[in-house]
Design an enzyme around this catalytic site. Structure first.
Site, mmCIF file in Angstrom:
data_model
loop_
_atom_site.group_PDB
_atom_site.id
_atom_site.type_symbol
_atom_site.label_atom_id
_atom_site.label_comp_id
_atom_site.label_asym_id
_atom_site.label_seq_id
_atom_site.Cartn_x
_atom_site.Cartn_y
_atom_site.Cartn_z
ATOM 1 N N LYS A 69 0.858 -1.184 0.000
ATOM 2 C CA LYS A 69 0.000 0.000 0.000
ATOM 3 C C LYS A 69 0.895 1.236 0.000
ATOM 4 O O LYS A 69 1.981 1.222 0.577
ATOM 5 C CB LYS A 69 -0.896 -0.016 1.262
ATOM 6 C CG LYS A 69 -1.708 1.247 1.480
ATOM 7 C CD LYS A 69 -2.774 1.458 0.423
ATOM 8 C CE LYS A 69 -3.535 2.770 0.647
ATOM 9 N NZ LYS A 69 -4.484 3.055 -0.468
ATOM 10 N N CYS A 101 -2.672 9.923 -6.050
ATOM 11 C CA CYS A 101 -3.801 9.621 -5.157
ATOM 12 C C CYS A 101 -4.860 10.709 -5.326
ATOM 13 O O CYS A 101 -4.572 11.887 -5.114
ATOM 14 C CB CYS A 101 -3.378 9.558 -3.701
ATOM 15 S SG CYS A 101 -4.834 9.322 -2.627
HETATM 16 O O1 RRO Z 1 -5.915 5.394 -0.609
HETATM 17 C C1 RRO Z 1 -6.575 5.849 -1.567
HETATM 18 O O2 RRO Z 1 -7.625 6.501 -1.421
HETATM 19 C C2 RRO Z 1 -6.122 5.683 -2.952
HETATM 20 C C3 RRO Z 1 -4.818 5.907 -3.363
HETATM 21 BR BR1 RRO Z 1 -3.423 6.302 -2.195
HETATM 22 C C4 RRO Z 1 -4.495 5.818 -4.736
HETATM 23 O O3 RRO Z 1 -3.360 6.025 -5.186
HETATM 24 N N1 RRO Z 1 -5.491 5.523 -5.606
HETATM 25 C C5 RRO Z 1 -6.758 5.297 -5.188
HETATM 26 O O4 RRO Z 1 -7.637 5.021 -6.028
HETATM 27 N N2 RRO Z 1 -7.057 5.367 -3.857
#
Ligand code: RRO
Length: 313
Positions: free
Chosen positions: A49, A132
């Site tokens: 993650k 993100c």
């Molecule tokens: O954690 C998120 O909300 C998230 C991330 Br870091 C990302 O890079 N892409 C996404 O769709 N959700």
């Protein structure tokens, strides 16, 4: 030809993978248990993650919703913090597959600090997440070319393993061109394209409401319906960067045929998000079997054989 004789191995920036498939960052890879399960699965690599300096619980729930054709999420970077991932990574080596550390942050310095800290444990590859879409008040860095360049120059200085960038989708060739020349200048080794299609809105007409809570229901769109956007970005960057930068195709993979399409467009490997969340890790076994069948039927013997071979009319 025996299915098993088809070679699904690949390399990402020189790092060998026995199978050209892995999880997309975010999909079943937050906790130690999830990372270990990826290690035991058929995935060709383990992607963490995206991590921040401090542990984060992420955005309020409901923050993930799946529907026919895809998913929308606004997880808000829930993660254990980079000191914890730096501790976990050495033990994940026992699974004998490459480990890709995904680095994020709430400001530029977070990325530099995270990259420096993770570099001390030498993951096989480092993926810098510039895309993100779900942090309220924080625009995606990948859409600000100057900010992206500044950040990547700083991160490049502290990273000694092959370094890649996770990009948002671009929708105009001019943007592909600017980003590609910036990536070449910073000497990025690989790309993951694409992150979710940011700030989409899914409506439940029965309830007359949004389906996720954060940001008034706006979130990142994933799953099968974004495949054409993903393929376009893989193809555009492959044409612009061919030979110098390995491309990992991400977006819309449900079947072996979807993987084949990404390979044709120029991807060397693929990442799987929504399908893994919905189906579990056995999706890797199913998709691998399907990919072998597709390649066999088409007369290709390896990933390398079909990579980039998309015909134009
Ligand atoms: O954690 C998120 O909300 C998230 C991330 Br870091 C990302 O890079 N892409 C996404 O769709 N959700």
């Amino acid at each position: 030809m025996n299915d098993q004789s088809i070679d699904l191995s690949t390399t990402i920036a020189g790092v060998p993978l026995t199978v050209c498939m892995m999880n997309a960052s975010g999909a079943r890879c937050v906790t130690q248990e999830e990372l270990e399960a990826l290690g035991r699965s058929r995935a060709g690599a383990i992607v963490t993650k995206s991590m921040t300096p401090q542990p984060r619980e992420g955005n309020p729930e409901p923050r993930y919703y799946s529907f026919a054709g895809g998913s929308i999420n606004s997880m808000g970077l829930p993660n254990l913090g980079y000191p914890t991932y730096a501790r976990l990574i050495p033990a994940l080596r026992r699974f004998g597959k490459p480990i890709i550390a995904s680095i994020a942050g709430l400001c530029e310095q977070d990325f530099v600090d995270g990259a420096r800290a993770l570099n001390t444990v030498q993951p096989d590859l480092m993926e810098i997440n510039l895309s993100c879409p779900n942090l309220p008040g924080k625009p995606q860095i990948g859409y600000d070319f100057q900010a992206a360049q500044r950040l990547l120059r700083k991160v490049r200085e502290v990273v000694t393993v092959p370094m890649g960038v996770k990009l948002p989708p671009y929708f105009d060739p001019a943007h592909h061109e600017v980003m590609a020349s910036l990536l070449a200048e910073v000497e990025v080794d690989f790309l993951s394209v694409i992150n979710s299609v940011g700030n989409a809105l899914v409506v439940n007409p029965e309830a007359e409401s949004v389906v996720i809570k954060p940001k008034g229901g706006f979130g990142g769109l994933g799953g099968h319906l974004i495949k054409p956007v993903a393929l376009a970005n893989v193809r555009a960057f492959w044409k612009l960067l061919h030979g110098r930068v390995t491309i990992i195709g991400t977006g819309g993979i449900v079947t072996g045929t979807d993987v084949f399409e990404h390979l044709l467009c120029g991807a060397s490997a693929v990442q799987i998000g929504t399908t893994l969340v919905e189906e579990g890790l056995q999706a890797f076994d199913r998709i691998e079997t399907e990919l072998r069948e597709v390649l066999q039927k088409k007369g290709y013997r390896s990933v390398h054989d079909c990579q980039g071979k998309l015909r134009e009319l």
